[in-house]
Motif scaffolding. Structure first.
Motif, short mmCIF file in Angstrom:
data_model
loop_
_atom_site.label_atom_id
_atom_site.label_comp_id
_atom_site.label_asym_id
_atom_site.label_seq_id
_atom_site.Cartn_x
_atom_site.Cartn_y
_atom_site.Cartn_z
N GLU A 575 -34.39 54.03 -68.54
CA GLU A 575 -34.41 53.34 -67.32
C GLU A 575 -33.36 53.05 -66.49
O GLU A 575 -31.99 52.89 -67.24
CB GLU A 575 -35.13 51.94 -67.64
N ARG A 576 -33.48 52.73 -65.32
CA ARG A 576 -32.21 52.33 -64.39
C ARG A 576 -31.72 50.94 -64.94
O ARG A 576 -32.35 49.92 -64.88
CB ARG A 576 -32.76 52.41 -62.79
N VAL A 577 -30.16 50.99 -64.92
CA VAL A 577 -29.76 49.54 -65.24
C VAL A 577 -29.08 49.02 -63.78
O VAL A 577 -29.12 47.82 -63.65
CB VAL A 577 -28.60 49.95 -66.24
N ILE A 578 -28.20 49.94 -63.32
CA ILE A 578 -27.72 49.43 -61.76
C ILE A 578 -27.96 50.39 -60.94
O ILE A 578 -28.28 51.51 -61.21
CB ILE A 578 -25.96 49.26 -62.18
N THR A 579 -27.68 50.00 -59.66
CA THR A 579 -27.97 50.94 -58.52
C THR A 579 -27.04 52.04 -58.42
O THR A 579 -25.90 51.89 -58.93
CB THR A 579 -27.91 50.10 -57.27
N PRO A 580 -27.66 53.25 -58.12
CA PRO A 580 -26.61 54.23 -57.88
C PRO A 580 -25.33 54.11 -56.81
O PRO A 580 -24.17 54.53 -57.17
CB PRO A 580 -27.59 55.25 -57.02
N LYS A 581 -25.45 53.26 -56.09
CA LYS A 581 -24.31 52.79 -55.25
C LYS A 581 -23.26 52.10 -56.20
O LYS A 581 -22.02 52.39 -56.13
CB LYS A 581 -24.58 51.76 -54.09
N ALA A 582 -23.81 51.16 -56.96
CA ALA A 582 -22.82 50.32 -57.87
C ALA A 582 -22.13 51.37 -58.85
O ALA A 582 -21.18 51.36 -59.16
CB ALA A 582 -23.58 49.49 -58.45
N ALA A 583 -23.17 52.27 -59.27
CA ALA A 583 -22.51 53.28 -60.26
C ALA A 583 -21.51 54.17 -59.68
O ALA A 583 -20.57 54.52 -60.36
CB ALA A 583 -23.75 54.17 -60.89
N GLY A 584 -21.66 54.90 -58.37
CA GLY A 584 -20.56 55.44 -57.70
C GLY A 584 -19.49 54.73 -57.45
O GLY A 584 -18.39 55.26 -57.47
N GLU A 585 -19.55 53.49 -57.17
CA GLU A 585 -18.23 52.70 -56.87
C GLU A 585 -17.58 52.58 -58.26
O GLU A 585 -16.41 52.50 -58.25
CB GLU A 585 -18.65 51.34 -56.52
N LEU A 586 -18.34 52.15 -59.30
CA LEU A 586 -17.81 52.15 -60.66
C LEU A 586 -16.84 53.24 -60.98
O LEU A 586 -15.82 53.17 -61.66
CB LEU A 586 -18.60 51.42 -61.55
N VAL A 587 -17.71 54.52 -60.80
CA VAL A 587 -16.95 55.63 -61.09
C VAL A 587 -15.70 55.87 -60.44
O VAL A 587 -14.53 56.15 -60.85
CB VAL A 587 -17.66 56.98 -60.69
N TYR A 588 -15.43 55.41 -59.00
CA TYR A 588 -14.20 55.47 -58.47
C TYR A 588 -13.30 54.55 -59.02
O TYR A 588 -12.12 54.95 -59.22
CB TYR A 588 -14.51 54.98 -56.89
N MET A 589 -13.73 53.26 -59.31
CA MET A 589 -12.66 52.30 -59.93
C MET A 589 -12.06 52.74 -61.33
O MET A 589 -10.91 52.74 -61.51
CB MET A 589 -13.35 51.12 -60.09
N MET A 590 -13.08 53.46 -62.11
CA MET A 590 -12.41 54.13 -63.39
C MET A 590 -11.81 55.23 -63.27
O MET A 590 -10.97 55.77 -63.96
CB MET A 590 -13.67 54.43 -64.15
N HIS A 591 -12.04 56.10 -62.22
CA HIS A 591 -11.15 57.11 -61.58
C HIS A 591 -9.56 56.59 -61.42
O HIS A 591 -8.56 57.27 -61.81
CB HIS A 591 -11.62 57.84 -60.52
N GLN A 592 -9.58 55.48 -60.91
CA GLN A 592 -8.24 54.87 -60.56
C GLN A 592 -7.46 54.38 -61.84
O GLN A 592 -6.29 54.37 -61.92
CB GLN A 592 -8.59 53.76 -59.53
N VAL A 593 -8.27 54.25 -62.73
CA VAL A 593 -7.74 53.91 -64.21
C VAL A 593 -6.87 55.05 -64.64
O VAL A 593 -5.72 54.89 -65.21
CB VAL A 593 -8.93 53.61 -65.30
N VAL A 594 -7.35 56.27 -64.39
CA VAL A 594 -6.52 57.62 -64.99
C VAL A 594 -5.46 57.78 -63.96
O VAL A 594 -4.52 58.12 -64.47
CB VAL A 594 -7.72 58.72 -65.08
#
Length: 730
Positions: A575-594
């Motif tokens: 099942e879906r947990v968070i919205t695709p928009k929230a997931a896409g933004e979180l991927v960007y933030m985690m990309h900045q971690v690297v």
């Protein structure tokens, strides 16, 4: 008175001519009487008495001996006849396993592991390779086709060797023929019965007992087998029932297990290695010690040459080119991944199956090898010698399909403790993405600000709790992206308290963190425990657009010989947990971690990557979990006894292991961009996140002080952190 005239014979002249003289009367010959033999007088005295006693005893012994021998012979004949009549057909005895087996296939349907008592199928004395047949006879019983089932010469030789080596006459070498060994394998006709109170191991130990009475029964049973079966039938039973190490029952299973080919196709070198296993299957198994197994095979080759089964040139070629293991055998039965699949499947079709089961899995051998090699490389080149630290790796697709798993530094193992699936450890900052996921799902943005300033909270029953950053410095107002990239603790706690711990907990549980989560504000800092596979699966949910993931390795389960599956995959996207928009933004933030944060050492040269570091209190656990567009990988490092790591954080050695693993995993693969949503450039604005403690007036002056006097140059701080990581060791 006149006298009567007397009649006289007239006188007749002798006939002198023409008449034969009257034959003289035959004399009666009398037999000469035999001279009477005078019997010797019986010797008297003591000597005579002794002689008579000895003669009596000898006669008595002789009479008792031949009568006893006759009785014994009749008893043996009756016993042999009885056993011969009760023996089933030879084909009914080739597979005597009490349990079934499991064969595991990788994602390409290639065998990579076995579990249970493997039986590869029936081979006969006529269908098996002639080299294998000759090798078995050469090493085990060179007079097999000439004796009646027992070999007195062999027994006498074995007894002599045992006594010379200081053992008991029946200890060590047994002098048993192949027929007697087959009788022992059949346990003299007594099948394993779980209801009898013995385990299978105890049953087999009982069958191998070497007492005198057991030897006698074994010989009788062997004679009965020779009466019932032909020599080739006896050899067929033996070839199929012999245990040959690594769970292989019979030569077909062993040949498939070690060489990936049928027993009908083995070369002389491979046949010699298989035949050499009989004396001690576990000791000489090539998966345990290949060199020792090759040395044992050399002994068999010498015997095959001496007995005329191999020419001198063929024997030398076999010595020069010893048998080698197949890639699947080299992998030592699939290691941690195979163990995990066996544990995750239904028990009656895996651990305790009575059937032969085929399981197709998600394993990618290339990725598995990449993970194992990466771990070995880092520990060999970047970890201090003698370190007892352990590490684990999980690589999966974004749908939860596990492609590779390493549960510890010793990768060639089976049944070992799996740190990837069994070790529950605190997650530290690796938990923070779920805090930010909850915030983004509730409408926050990557550029929104949060205050990084001293913070103290009252915890009922525990008193005041004041979290600190790893650097013990404060940044003032920072964006959510910067706070995550630099793994700042205070902003994570403020954000968790602002959106609500219950919401954070709901998001984490939705992504698959199934263990009990902390109730207090330390929840945001990863005070809860989880396993590496759970955490990696949760990050896969972020990559796939915000849907939950259940990690899985089993794709399909069926019985051997059946074409239809009994069950399918037990995991995947949920099942879906968070919205695709929230997931896409979180991927960007985690990309900045690297790209600009604590995970810099995980950065890949040819493609985008995202992830998060994690270090628990006193550095007892260090994590790096991240992903590219294609795969998610998680790395944990620590000590089994919770000893603190020395100089290691999640951005150090775990990030190095992750980098090495993913570099190998993606080698030759086209680069794909991450599914991230890049926010617009940040606009200077007032902090949108205010901690409840500020409203109570506790942090007013401290926050102002933090904003005015604790700003630091980000590049300079990162430089010092990288230098510190370079100097760290474990």
């Amino acid at each position: 008175m006149s006298k009567k005239p007397t009649t006289r014979r007239p006188l007749v002249a002798d006939k002198r001519y023409g008449t034969k003289p009257a034959a003289a009367p035959k004399s009666v010959s009398r037999k000469k009487p035999k001279p009477k033999v005078r019997k010797k007088a019986a010797r008297g005295g003591i000597i005579g008495f002794v002689v008579r006693c000895v003669r009596f005893v000898l006669r008595l012994i002789w009479r008792l001996t031949w009568r006893s021998a006759a009785v014994v012979f009749l008893l043996i004949a009756c016993a042999v006849g009885y056993f011969a009549m009760t023996l089933p057909e030879a084909t009914a005895l080739v597979d005597g396993r009490a349990k079934g087996s499991v064969t595991l296939l990788d994602r390409d349907a290639e065998v990579f592991a076995w579990r249970g008592d493997q039986f590869g199928g029936i081979v006969t004395a006529n269908t098996v390779s002639s080299h294998l047949k000759n090798a078995v006879i050469a090493i085990e019983d060179k007079r097999f086709y000439r004796h009646i089932g027992i070999s007195p010469r062999g027994v006498a030789s074995a007894v002599r060797i045992n006594l010379r080596e200081g053992r008991g006459p029946l200890s060590g070498h047994g002098g048993s023929t192949i027929t007697q060994q087959t009788a022992k394998l059949l346990c003299l006709g007594q099948p394993f019965d779980p209801a009898a109170g013995l385990t299978e191991a105890q049953y087999e130990t009982e069958c191998r007992r070497g007492t005198l009475w057991r030897k006698i029964k074994e010989a009788v049973y062997a004679l009965a087998m020779e009466v019932k079966y032909t020599k080739d039938e006896v050899l067929t039973i033996y070839l199929n029932r012999a245990f040959l190490g690594a769970g292989a029952r019979g030569y077909e299973a062993a040949s498939q297990r070690y060489f990936g080919k049928s027993a009908a196709e083995v070369s002389p070198a491979e046949a010699a290695m298989l035949a050499g296993l009989l004396v001690a299957p576990s000791t000489y198994a090539p998966t345990n010690n290949l060199q020792r197994s090759q040395n044992r095979a050399g002994v068999v080759i010498d015997l095959m040459e001496a007995q005329g089964y191999l020419s001198a040139s063929a024997a030398q070629n076999a010595r020069d080119n010893p048998a080698q293991l197949s890639p699947a055998a080299t992998a030592r039965a699939g290691g941690y991944f195979a163990d995990w699949v066996m544990q995750s499947g239904p028990e009656f079709f895996t651990r305790n199956t009575t059937e032969d089961v085929i399981i197709r899995t998600t394993l990618d051998p290339r990725i598995q090898t990449a993970a194992e090699e990466a771990l070995a490389y880092i520990f060999e080149n970047k970890v201090r010698e003698g370190s007892k630290a352990e590490a684990a790796i999980v690589v999966m697709s974004s749908d939860g399909a596990v492609r590779g798993m390493v549960g510890g530094r010793a990768t060639k193992v089976s049944g070992a403790f799996n740190r990837a699936t069994q070790a529950k450890r605190q997650t530290g900052s690796a938990f923070k993405p779920f805090v930010y996921a909850a915030a983004l799902d509730l409408g926050r943005g990557p550029n929104d600000l949060v205050l990084d300033a001293p913070l103290c909270l009252n915890i009922p029953g525990s008193g005041e709790w004041c979290p600190k950053n790893y650097t013990e410095e404060f940044e003032g107002d920072v964006s959510l992206t910067q706070a995550l990239a630099e793994s700042l603790n205070i902003p994570a706690v403020r954000l968790s308290e602002d959106v609500g711990r219950a919401n954070v907990r709901t998001v984490a549980e939705g992504f698959g963190i199934a263990n009990d989560l902390a109730d207090g504000p330390a929840l945001a800092l990863g005070a809860s425990e989880s396993t590496l596979i759970e955490m990696t699966g949760a990050y896969a949910g972020i990559l796939n657009g915000g849907s939950s993931v259940t990690p899985y390795g089993l794709v399909e389960l069926r019985l051997q010989g059946d074409s239809e599956a009994l069950m399918g995959a037990g995991g995947g996207i949920g099942e879906r947990v968070i919205t695709p928009k929230a997931a896409g933004e979180l991927v960007y933030m985690m990309h900045q971690v690297v790209e600009a944060g604590t995970g810099g050492r995980a950065k890949l040269d040819d493609r985008q990557a995202a992830g998060k570091t994690g270090t628990t209190q006193a550095a007892r656990d260090a994590w790096f979990i991240g992903f590219t567009a294609d795969y998610v990988a998680g790395v944990w490092m620590g000590y089994d006894d919770n000893t603190p790591l020395r100089g290691v954080t999640g951005g150090g050695l775990p990030a190095d292991i992750w980098h090495e693993t993913m570099t190998r995993v993606h080698q030759g693969q086209p680069a794909t961009d991450l599914p991230m949503i890049i926010p617009p450039k940040p606009v200077v604005q007032e902090p949108v996140v205010q901690n409840r403690a500020n409203t109570q007036g506790r942090q007013g002056s401290q926050g102002s002080q933090g904003r005015q006097g604790n700003q630091r140059d980000t590049a300079e701080r990162l430089l010092f952190r990288i230098l510190g990581d370079i100097l760290q060791g474990n």
